[in-house]
Design a protein around this motif. Structure first.
Motif, mmCIF file in Angstrom:
data_model
loop_
_atom_site.group_PDB
_atom_site.id
_atom_site.type_symbol
_atom_site.label_atom_id
_atom_site.label_comp_id
_atom_site.label_asym_id
_atom_site.label_seq_id
_atom_site.Cartn_x
_atom_site.Cartn_y
_atom_site.Cartn_z
ATOM 1 N N VAL A 106 60.904 -26.905 -7.781
ATOM 2 C CA VAL A 106 62.217 -27.315 -7.271
ATOM 3 C C VAL A 106 62.389 -26.676 -5.903
ATOM 4 O O VAL A 106 62.337 -25.447 -5.770
ATOM 5 C CB VAL A 106 63.345 -26.869 -8.213
ATOM 6 N N LEU A 107 62.568 -27.508 -4.892
ATOM 7 C CA LEU A 107 62.616 -26.987 -3.518
ATOM 8 C C LEU A 107 64.029 -26.610 -3.083
ATOM 9 O O LEU A 107 64.293 -25.516 -2.621
ATOM 10 C CB LEU A 107 62.048 -28.022 -2.543
ATOM 11 N N GLU A 108 64.931 -27.540 -3.215
ATOM 12 C CA GLU A 108 66.256 -27.317 -2.635
ATOM 13 C C GLU A 108 67.321 -27.979 -3.508
ATOM 14 O O GLU A 108 67.067 -29.032 -4.101
ATOM 15 C CB GLU A 108 66.311 -27.914 -1.226
ATOM 16 N N ILE A 109 68.472 -27.373 -3.552
ATOM 17 C CA ILE A 109 69.580 -27.947 -4.329
ATOM 18 C C ILE A 109 70.826 -27.948 -3.434
ATOM 19 O O ILE A 109 71.127 -26.947 -2.783
ATOM 20 C CB ILE A 109 69.865 -27.111 -5.604
ATOM 21 N N TRP A 110 71.503 -29.070 -3.360
ATOM 22 C CA TRP A 110 72.768 -29.112 -2.626
ATOM 23 C C TRP A 110 73.731 -30.066 -3.318
ATOM 24 O O TRP A 110 73.344 -30.808 -4.217
ATOM 25 C CB TRP A 110 72.543 -29.514 -1.174
ATOM 26 N N ARG A 111 74.972 -29.981 -2.918
ATOM 27 C CA ARG A 111 76.002 -30.750 -3.617
ATOM 28 C C ARG A 111 76.818 -31.549 -2.602
ATOM 29 O O ARG A 111 77.068 -31.074 -1.490
ATOM 30 C CB ARG A 111 76.901 -29.780 -4.388
ATOM 31 N N ILE A 112 77.224 -32.737 -3.007
ATOM 32 C CA ILE A 112 78.081 -33.583 -2.162
ATOM 33 C C ILE A 112 79.341 -33.930 -2.944
ATOM 34 O O ILE A 112 79.261 -34.451 -4.062
ATOM 35 C CB ILE A 112 77.355 -34.883 -1.742
ATOM 36 N N ASP A 113 80.482 -33.600 -2.376
ATOM 37 C CA ASP A 113 81.770 -34.033 -2.936
ATOM 38 C C ASP A 113 82.455 -34.849 -1.863
ATOM 39 O O ASP A 113 82.679 -34.363 -0.752
ATOM 40 C CB ASP A 113 82.632 -32.824 -3.302
ATOM 41 N N ASP A 114 82.765 -36.092 -2.186
ATOM 42 C CA ASP A 114 83.319 -36.958 -1.138
ATOM 43 C C ASP A 114 84.246 -37.985 -1.768
ATOM 44 O O ASP A 114 84.262 -38.173 -2.987
ATOM 45 C CB ASP A 114 82.173 -37.659 -0.392
ATOM 46 N N GLU A 115 84.995 -38.618 -0.897
ATOM 47 C CA GLU A 115 85.887 -39.720 -1.291
ATOM 48 C C GLU A 115 86.822 -39.321 -2.427
ATOM 49 O O GLU A 115 87.072 -40.098 -3.347
ATOM 50 C CB GLU A 115 85.056 -40.965 -1.651
ATOM 51 N N TRP A 116 87.342 -38.098 -2.339
ATOM 52 C CA TRP A 116 88.274 -37.613 -3.362
ATOM 53 C C TRP A 116 89.569 -38.419 -3.360
ATOM 54 O O TRP A 116 90.317 -38.405 -4.323
ATOM 55 C CB TRP A 116 88.574 -36.130 -3.133
ATOM 56 N N TRP A 117 89.796 -39.159 -2.239
ATOM 57 C CA TRP A 117 91.062 -39.887 -2.124
ATOM 58 C C TRP A 117 91.043 -41.226 -2.862
ATOM 59 O O TRP A 117 92.056 -41.849 -3.021
ATOM 60 C CB TRP A 117 91.405 -40.111 -0.655
ATOM 61 N N ARG A 118 89.871 -41.706 -3.286
ATOM 62 C CA ARG A 118 89.843 -42.935 -4.093
ATOM 63 C C ARG A 118 89.029 -42.659 -5.364
ATOM 64 O O ARG A 118 89.577 -42.035 -6.284
ATOM 65 C CB ARG A 118 89.330 -44.127 -3.313
ATOM 66 N N ILE A 119 87.792 -43.093 -5.453
ATOM 67 C CA ILE A 119 86.980 -42.744 -6.627
ATOM 68 C C ILE A 119 86.092 -41.574 -6.217
ATOM 69 O O ILE A 119 85.175 -41.747 -5.410
ATOM 70 C CB ILE A 119 86.121 -43.941 -7.081
ATOM 71 N N PRO A 120 86.384 -40.389 -6.730
ATOM 72 C CA PRO A 120 85.639 -39.207 -6.261
ATOM 73 C C PRO A 120 84.148 -39.337 -6.524
ATOM 74 O O PRO A 120 83.731 -39.871 -7.554
ATOM 75 C CB PRO A 120 86.249 -38.062 -7.066
ATOM 76 N N ILE A 121 83.377 -38.881 -5.557
ATOM 77 C CA ILE A 121 81.923 -38.849 -5.700
ATOM 78 C C ILE A 121 81.504 -37.393 -5.736
ATOM 79 O O ILE A 121 81.767 -36.640 -4.790
ATOM 80 C CB ILE A 121 81.242 -39.575 -4.528
ATOM 81 N N CYS A 122 80.893 -36.983 -6.836
ATOM 82 C CA CYS A 122 80.410 -35.610 -6.988
ATOM 83 C C CYS A 122 78.946 -35.692 -7.393
ATOM 84 O O CYS A 122 78.641 -36.219 -8.473
ATOM 85 C CB CYS A 122 81.187 -34.857 -8.063
#
Lengths: 352, 114
Positions: free
Chosen positions: B68-84
């Motif tokens: 496992v090389l790298e781990i990151w997280r994206i949280d976006d578009e919380w104002w409509r359908i949240p993407i996590c």
């Protein structure tokens, strides 16, 4: 505003693709028009042209008057059909003139007198320097944000840090080098003619003779590497009168049929009023590049691009006819800045 | 500006590129992937996630995760359908680099180029 931003704001937006061939033709027309002001014209890229003004002061007056004249000529070339907001700058050397033009507004040219040139350049951002993006980045990282920051350094420091590019940048920033405008190469007109032993009035004979003259002119050594843009056909009549027609080809060509066709039509519509004793063809205007050899030249590149696009349109049309729908797509940016990978680009049907 | 001379582009025919491809992932006690099973290819519309109705078109293949090389997280578009999403870049057996992400709203795993 980017395309993707515009689509985001207005989903029903209709997008139009650029038409580089059209831009190229319009730019070529503008260059021809500017040659009525100065014989020294140097197009550096599409939409940017340098005009040598040495000696124009005695003809047209001070720089402000020269710029007014250029603006008028450009406006006249517009023919009232299209809006070409041009920005004009006047200064000694191409670099300073270009920087002046970037600081000008469409209706307000910027004139930088020679005694103000160094001070004018010193105030500019390093972004105006024609150097690589990597060198730009390094200049910013070193805290060199304006040209005056560079002028405070010795030339040797810039050279040791950035090599020849740094030396050139230092010379431009300090105004110690003045790059002159180099006029573009234009071939001399090519003329071929034929004398008729007996005066010819038959259109078939005239058309045949015309084709032979065009063939002969096309094989002229000076024509190699150039496409014919403007040409003229002259005829001396038995009665002592004359007949002449001039043709400006929309698409410059080195193809015999393309050149002969418009004159044949005019021969049918407005034939000479008498028998012809001498017929001559003159190639007057040229565009760089040929139909046969499309290498290196800017005009040739756009011609090749137009050819590729034409072939692509034909193929797309055939596919659509056969499969009832377009199976070709092209990629468009939607939200290239998005952190969500699938939102960045999209496919759209290619419909020429 | 010059006159437009080309056919208008239809913006209603957009199809997303680089859509997530569903995969089955087994994880260890530290939530790190240990095996990845290809769930097959899917064709999706813009913004549409793959559903269970989408049938895989290629045979399933399971690979173990070597590193496992790298781990990151994206949280976006919380104002409509949240993407996590939790993205994990891994090296599969054989040396292939793959980027996986876990949809933290549904718990599903996908493969996608970052």
């Amino acid at each position: 505003m980017t395309v993707s931003q515009a689509i985001g704001l207005c989903p029903s937006l209709t997008l139009y693709e650029p038409d580089p061939v059209h831009y190229d033709e319009a730019f070529t027309r503008l260059l021809h028009t500017l040659e009525t002001i100065s014989p020294v014209i140097e197009p550096s890229e599409l939409g940017r042209v340098f005009i040598g003004v040495d000696g124009l002061e005695t003809l047209f007056g001070p720089p402000e008057r020269q710029l007014d004249l250029i603006a008028q000529v450009a406006e006249k070339e517009n023919n009232g059909e299209e809006q070409w907001p041009s920005r004009l700058g006047w200064a000694r050397g191409k670099f300073a003139a270009w920087v002046a033009a970037t600081r000008a507004k469409p209706d307000r040219p910027v004139v930088v007198a020679d005694d103000r040139r160094v001070r004018f350049l010193a105030k500019q951002s390093v972004a105006v320097l024609p150097i690589s993006s990597d060198t730009h980045r390094r200049l910013w990282q070193l805290g060199l944000k304006t040209l005056s920051d560079i002028t405070r350094l010795p030339e040797s420091a810039m050279t040791s840090q950035f090599g020849a590019e740094g030396r050139h940048a230092w010379q431009l920033a300090t105004g110690s080098t003045v790059d002159p405008v180099v006029g573009r190469e234009r071939p001399e007109p090519i003329t071929t003619g034929i004398d008729f032993p007996t005066p010819a009035a038959d259109q078939a004979i005239l058309c045949y003779a015309l084709g032979r003259l065009v063939d002969r002119a096309l094989t002229h050594p000076r024509r190699i590497g150039w496409r014919v843009h403007v040409f003229r056909v002259r005829a001396e009549l038995e009665s002592g009168a004359s007949w002449m027609t001039q043709v400006v080809l929309k698409d410059p060509s080195a193809n015999r049929e393309h050149i002969v066709a418009p004159v044949t039509v005019r021969l049918e519509q407005q034939p000479p009023t008498g028998a012809v004793v001498h017929l001559a063809v003159e190639f007057l205007g040229f565009a760089r590049g040929t139909d046969e050899l499309q290498l290196f030249a800017r005009d040739a590149t756009s011609a090749a691009r137009a050819g590729r696009r034409g072939a692509l349109h034909t193929a797309a049309h055939e596919i659509k006819t056969r499969f009832k729908r377009s199976l070709l797509h092209h990629v468009v940016e939607v939200q290239p800045w998005s952190r969500i990978p699938e939102r960045r680009y999209a496919l759209i049907d290619f419909e020429p | 500006m010059v006159a437009n001379s080309r056919t208008p582009v239809r913006v209603d025919r957009l199809r997303a590129l680089n859509t997530p491809r569903p995969v089955r992932v087994e994880i260890d006690a530290h939530d790190k992937p240990t095996t990845v099973t290809d769930a097959g290819e899917h064709t999706e519309q813009l913004g549409k996630r793959p559903t269970e109705k989408d049938e895989p078109s290629s045979p399933q293949r399971t690979c173990s995760v070597n590193d496992v090389l790298e781990i990151w997280r994206i949280d976006d578009e919380w104002w409509r359908i949240p993407i996590c999403r939790r993205y994990v870049e891994v090296i599969l057996e054989g040396g292939k680099h793959v980027v996986l992400f876990e949809d933290l709203n549904t718990g599903e795993w996908f493969e996608q180029k970052p």
